[in-house]
Motif scaffolding. Structure first.
Motif, PDB file in Angstrom:
ATOM      1  N   THR A 368      36.665  13.276  54.712  1.00 24.38           N
ATOM      2  CA  THR A 368      37.281  12.220  55.521  1.00 24.38           C
ATOM      3  C   THR A 368      37.990  11.206  54.619  1.00 24.38           C
ATOM      4  O   THR A 368      39.130  10.807  54.874  1.00 24.38           O
ATOM      5  CB  THR A 368      36.199  11.492  56.360  1.00 24.38           C
ATOM      6  N   LEU A 369      37.317  10.800  53.547  1.00 22.14           N
ATOM      7  CA  LEU A 369      37.913   9.813  52.641  1.00 22.14           C
ATOM      8  C   LEU A 369      39.112  10.417  51.922  1.00 22.14           C
ATOM      9  O   LEU A 369      40.143   9.758  51.747  1.00 22.14           O
ATOM     10  CB  LEU A 369      36.865   9.304  51.645  1.00 22.14           C
ATOM     11  N   SER A 370      38.994  11.660  51.564  1.00 28.40           N
ATOM     12  CA  SER A 370      40.104  12.309  50.862  1.00 28.40           C
ATOM     13  C   SER A 370      41.321  12.435  51.786  1.00 28.40           C
ATOM     14  O   SER A 370      42.461  12.195  51.375  1.00 28.40           O
ATOM     15  CB  SER A 370      39.630  13.652  50.294  1.00 28.40           C
ATOM     16  N   ASP A 371      41.092  12.757  53.070  1.00 27.17           N
ATOM     17  CA  ASP A 371      42.208  12.840  54.030  1.00 27.17           C
ATOM     18  C   ASP A 371      42.938  11.499  54.161  1.00 27.17           C
ATOM     19  O   ASP A 371      44.112  11.468  54.490  1.00 27.17           O
ATOM     20  CB  ASP A 371      41.704  13.276  55.413  1.00 27.17           C
ATOM     21  N   GLU A 372      42.211  10.405  53.938  1.00 26.09           N
ATOM     22  CA  GLU A 372      42.827   9.078  54.028  1.00 26.09           C
ATOM     23  C   GLU A 372      43.417   8.657  52.679  1.00 26.09           C
ATOM     24  O   GLU A 372      43.913   7.536  52.536  1.00 26.09           O
ATOM     25  CB  GLU A 372      41.809   8.030  54.478  1.00 26.09           C
ATOM     26  N   GLY A 373      43.294   9.514  51.669  1.00 24.63           N
ATOM     27  CA  GLY A 373      43.815   9.186  50.344  1.00 24.63           C
ATOM     28  C   GLY A 373      42.988   8.130  49.614  1.00 24.63           C
ATOM     29  O   GLY A 373      43.496   7.397  48.757  1.00 24.63           O
ATOM     30  N   ILE A 374      41.697   8.040  49.959  1.00 23.93           N
ATOM     31  CA  ILE A 374      40.841   7.020  49.328  1.00 23.93           C
ATOM     32  C   ILE A 374      40.061   7.647  48.173  1.00 23.93           C
ATOM     33  O   ILE A 374      39.357   8.643  48.360  1.00 23.93           O
ATOM     34  CB  ILE A 374      39.856   6.410  50.358  1.00 23.93           C
ATOM     35  N   ASN A 375      40.189   7.061  47.008  1.00 24.10           N
ATOM     36  CA  ASN A 375      39.516   7.584  45.821  1.00 24.10           C
ATOM     37  C   ASN A 375      38.077   7.063  45.748  1.00 24.10           C
ATOM     38  O   ASN A 375      37.823   5.887  45.961  1.00 24.10           O
ATOM     39  CB  ASN A 375      40.299   7.153  44.573  1.00 24.10           C
ATOM     40  N   ILE A 376      37.136   7.967  45.467  1.00 21.19           N
ATOM     41  CA  ILE A 376      35.730   7.573  45.342  1.00 21.19           C
ATOM     42  C   ILE A 376      35.430   7.293  43.877  1.00 21.19           C
ATOM     43  O   ILE A 376      35.686   8.128  43.015  1.00 21.19           O
ATOM     44  CB  ILE A 376      34.808   8.691  45.859  1.00 21.19           C
ATOM     45  N   ARG A 392      38.353  -2.096  47.278  1.00 23.27           N
ATOM     46  CA  ARG A 392      38.050  -2.947  48.427  1.00 23.27           C
ATOM     47  C   ARG A 392      39.141  -2.913  49.498  1.00 23.27           C
ATOM     48  O   ARG A 392      38.855  -3.012  50.680  1.00 23.27           O
ATOM     49  CB  ARG A 392      37.814  -4.387  47.961  1.00 23.27           C
ATOM     50  N   LYS A 393      40.392  -2.726  49.065  1.00 25.40           N
ATOM     51  CA  LYS A 393      41.480  -2.781  50.050  1.00 25.40           C
ATOM     52  C   LYS A 393      41.398  -1.630  51.069  1.00 25.40           C
ATOM     53  O   LYS A 393      42.003  -1.712  52.129  1.00 25.40           O
ATOM     54  CB  LYS A 393      42.834  -2.810  49.362  1.00 25.40           C
ATOM     55  N   TYR A 394      40.637  -0.587  50.762  1.00 26.23           N
ATOM     56  CA  TYR A 394      40.513   0.536  51.715  1.00 26.23           C
ATOM     57  C   TYR A 394      39.226   0.467  52.532  1.00 26.23           C
ATOM     58  O   TYR A 394      38.924   1.392  53.279  1.00 26.23           O
ATOM     59  CB  TYR A 394      40.534   1.869  50.961  1.00 26.23           C
ATOM     60  N   MET A 395      38.453  -0.607  52.355  1.00 30.41           N
ATOM     61  CA  MET A 395      37.125  -0.634  52.960  1.00 30.41           C
ATOM     62  C   MET A 395      37.148  -0.463  54.485  1.00 30.41           C
ATOM     63  O   MET A 395      36.455   0.377  55.043  1.00 30.41           O
ATOM     64  CB  MET A 395      36.437  -1.940  52.591  1.00 30.41           C
ATOM     65  N   GLU A 396      37.990  -1.259  55.158  1.00 29.55           N
ATOM     66  CA  GLU A 396      37.984  -1.199  56.626  1.00 29.55           C
ATOM     67  C   GLU A 396      38.468   0.166  57.114  1.00 29.55           C
ATOM     68  O   GLU A 396      37.908   0.738  58.050  1.00 29.55           O
ATOM     69  CB  GLU A 396      38.849  -2.324  57.197  1.00 29.55           C
ATOM     70  N   LEU A 397      39.488   0.673  56.435  1.00 28.14           N
ATOM     71  CA  LEU A 397      40.005   2.000  56.787  1.00 28.14           C
ATOM     72  C   LEU A 397      38.901   3.044  56.649  1.00 28.14           C
ATOM     73  O   LEU A 397      38.707   3.899  57.525  1.00 28.14           O
ATOM     74  CB  LEU A 397      41.179   2.335  55.856  1.00 28.14           C
ATOM     75  N   ALA A 398      38.142   2.966  55.566  1.00 30.04           N
ATOM     76  CA  ALA A 398      37.062   3.937  55.330  1.00 30.04           C
ATOM     77  C   ALA A 398      36.002   3.840  56.423  1.00 30.04           C
ATOM     78  O   ALA A 398      35.545   4.858  56.954  1.00 30.04           O
ATOM     79  CB  ALA A 398      36.438   3.700  53.956  1.00 30.04           C
ATOM     80  N   VAL A 399      35.617   2.620  56.783  1.00 32.69           N
ATOM     81  CA  VAL A 399      34.592   2.445  57.822  1.00 32.69           C
ATOM     82  C   VAL A 399      35.080   3.068  59.131  1.00 32.69           C
ATOM     83  O   VAL A 399      34.358   3.829  59.792  1.00 32.69           O
ATOM     84  CB  VAL A 399      34.267   0.945  58.026  1.00 32.69           C
ATOM     85  N   GLN A 400      36.320   2.770  59.498  1.00 32.01           N
ATOM     86  CA  GLN A 400      36.850   3.282  60.769  1.00 32.01           C
ATOM     87  C   GLN A 400      36.970   4.801  60.744  1.00 32.01           C
ATOM     88  O   GLN A 400      36.602   5.483  61.705  1.00 32.01           O
ATOM     89  CB  GLN A 400      38.212   2.635  61.066  1.00 32.01           C
ATOM     90  N   ALA A 401      37.458   5.339  59.646  1.00 36.23           N
ATOM     91  CA  ALA A 401      37.641   6.795  59.557  1.00 36.23           C
ATOM     92  C   ALA A 401      36.287   7.510  59.630  1.00 36.23           C
ATOM     93  O   ALA A 401      36.148   8.540  60.294  1.00 36.23           O
ATOM     94  CB  ALA A 401      38.363   7.156  58.262  1.00 36.23           C
ATOM     95  N   LEU A 402      35.278   6.954  58.968  1.00 36.95           N
ATOM     96  CA  LEU A 402      33.962   7.602  58.985  1.00 36.95           C
ATOM     97  C   LEU A 402      33.320   7.474  60.365  1.00 36.95           C
ATOM     98  O   LEU A 402      32.665   8.393  60.851  1.00 36.95           O
ATOM     99  CB  LEU A 402      33.055   6.994  57.909  1.00 36.95           C
ATOM    100  N   HIS A 403      33.521   6.318  61.007  1.00 38.20           N
ATOM    101  CA  HIS A 403      32.988   6.129  62.355  1.00 38.20           C
ATOM    102  C   HIS A 403      33.585   7.192  63.285  1.00 38.20           C
ATOM    103  O   HIS A 403      32.879   7.794  64.103  1.00 38.20           O
ATOM    104  CB  HIS A 403      33.337   4.717  62.845  1.00 38.20           C
ATOM    105  N   ASP A 404      34.867   7.463  63.125  1.00 35.00           N
ATOM    106  CA  ASP A 404      35.532   8.514  63.919  1.00 35.00           C
ATOM    107  C   ASP A 404      34.988   9.892  63.552  1.00 35.00           C
ATOM    108  O   ASP A 404      34.648  10.689  64.418  1.00 35.00           O
ATOM    109  CB  ASP A 404      37.049   8.516  63.664  1.00 35.00           C
TER     110      ASP A 404
END
Ligand code: ADP
Ligand code: ASP
Ligand code: MG
Length: 412
Positions: A368-376, A392-404
């Motif tokens: 999910t994080l990789s699909d959003e282009g978020i680096n771990i 930090r700038k991807y935090m909200e996006l990550a929360v929403q994507a994982l919730h989905d």
């Protein structure tokens, strides 16, 4: 008479008008025949302001004086709440922590409650007082100094009183109407839970869901306190809010039941430390002595006998951590090339007791994080959680994507 504990958080006592509203809720329970212990927080924003003043005055402050300052917000609301109740003809008085006394350890700024002798308050109840208003978040150390219980500590005060007075229930009134699958301020799809297991709540709280302080959940679990989270802004029925309870009472069965985040993290890397037995102890010993809450740790692969050591800690502890490492370097305990602090990271975690028996959660999370282009940047796991450190700038996006991705908006 049966005792009820009612705790009102900062937004619920933000001004005299809100205090009146909260006092009316207290009046309803008094009318039902309860003796009530009301725990109040400081007015919202107050504690932050006090912490700011301390930092401005002394960045590496003496924690005893920090506590003297930051505990004061609760004194104001306790007095105002008692006055408001008296205006409503309800016999009430306020108590500061030391007056009860709420006896704590001397770990300033993060003290633990050790004992709450009920005698003083019980004597007043016996004389006809109906409400004891207690300033949350504060206590007194064996040395007689004022202590505080760590941010969000009024929740812990409330549960500790519920345990000490064998209260029928501990109601935590706040600005949301219960515990959600994630912070409703971050995801509009967050769903309110009717019940949540202690263990899950404990994990969510310790991973950043500030709706309850972690220690309050630990205490409720240990002393079997019936703990409920509900809104101080809505009319309440007897089954309102979220009940924190034993695992067996929760019906939902899914691998992930909530997403938590912690915004203010920092990632610290010691470059080129000697790869030798005892190096971890030499680094993390001084950090622990300096009171740094080290969370995730990675030791990288060694080359030519040198390695990099990465750890995370709260961003407001970076200065202290740097100081502790510089001191250890000067005294020859450790040797490193450089200490790099990345202060723009956040931690996002998926939590669920269902993870014990269902596999694939980590894979879904990383995909999910990789699909959003978020680096771990760092990963940590336990039996019932997976956490990642990301920008930090991807935090909200990550929360929403994982919730989905874990379909948390749907009832299981
Ligand atoms: P109080 O001042 O009443 O103690 P807090 O601000 O400490 O309130 O805690 C309530 C806040 O916790 C909510 O406003 C919400 O933004 C946040 N929160 C984070 N995670 C969750 C969650 N899973 N469910 C509900 N609230 C959450
Ligand atoms: N006022 C304290 C804080 O803001 C304690 C609390 O509200 O629970 O952390
Ligand atoms: Mg709180």
């Amino acid at each position: 008479m049966p005792v009820l504990v009612m705790k009102f958080g900062g937004t619920s006592v933000a001004n005299p008008d809100r205090i009146r509203r909260a006092a009316k809720r207290v009046g309803v329970e008094v009318a039902k025949g309860y003796d009530v212990i009301v725990i109040v927080s400081a007015m919202s924003g107050k504690t932050n302001e006090l912490v700011g003043w301390v930092n401005e005055t002394s960045p590496l402050y003496d924690a005893r004086e920090y506590d003297a300052v930051v505990s004061s917000g609760e004194n104001v609301t306790a007095g105002l709440m008692a006055l408001t109740l008296q205006e409503m003809d309800i016999p009430a008085r306020s108590w500061q922590g030391w007056q009860v006394p709420v006896k704590t350890t001397s770990a300033h700024a993060s003290a633990r409650i050790e004992d709450i002798p009920p005698a003083n308050i019980e004597a007043k109840f016996a004389e006809g007082m109906r409400v004891a208003v207690v300033a949350g978040f504060q206590g007194i150390s064996p040395e007689g100094r004022i202590t505080t219980l760590g941010r969000g500590g009024s929740d812990t005060t409330a549960v500790a009183f519920a345990a000490a007075f064998k209260a029928e229930r501990c109601d935590i009134y706040t600005d949301v109407d219960g515990v959600y699958t994630t912070d409703p301020r971050i995801s509009s799809k967050a769903r309110k839970l009717d019940k949540i297991a202690f263990e899950e709540m404990l994990e969510l709280a310790s991973l950043g869901a500030k709706v309850l302080q972690t220690r309050s959940v630990e205490l409720a679990m240990r002393y079997k306190v019936k703990l409920r989270v509900l809104s101080s802004f809505e009319e309440q029925s007897d089954d309102a809010g979220t009940l924190v309870c034993d695992e067996e009472e929760v019906m939902e069965n899914r691998p992930v039941s909530g997403i938590a985040y912690s915004r203010d993290e920092a990632k610290m890397t010691l470059l080129s430390v000697a790869d030798r037995p005892g190096i971890a102890a030499a680094i993390f010993g001084p950090l622990s002595e300096a009171g740094i809450n080290v969370d995730m740790i990675i030791q990288n692969i060694a080359e030519d006998g040198r390695t990099d050591m990465t750890f995370s800690c709260p961003v407001d502890q970076v200065k202290r951590a740097e100081k502790a490492m510089e001191n250890a370097k000067e005294s020859g305990e450790i040797n490193y090339h450089n200490l790099v602090a990345d202060t723009d990271v956040a931690k996002v975690s998926a939590v669920g007791i269902g993870m014990r028996s269902q596999s694939g959660v980590a894979a879904t999370m990383f995909k999910t994080l990789s699909d959003e282009g978020i680096n771990i940047k760092v990963i940590a796991t336990s039996e019932i959680k997976i956490s990642v450190l990301i920008d930090r700038k991807y935090m909200e996006l990550a929360v929403q994507a994982l919730h989905d991705a874990f379909e948390l908006e749907k009832q299981a």
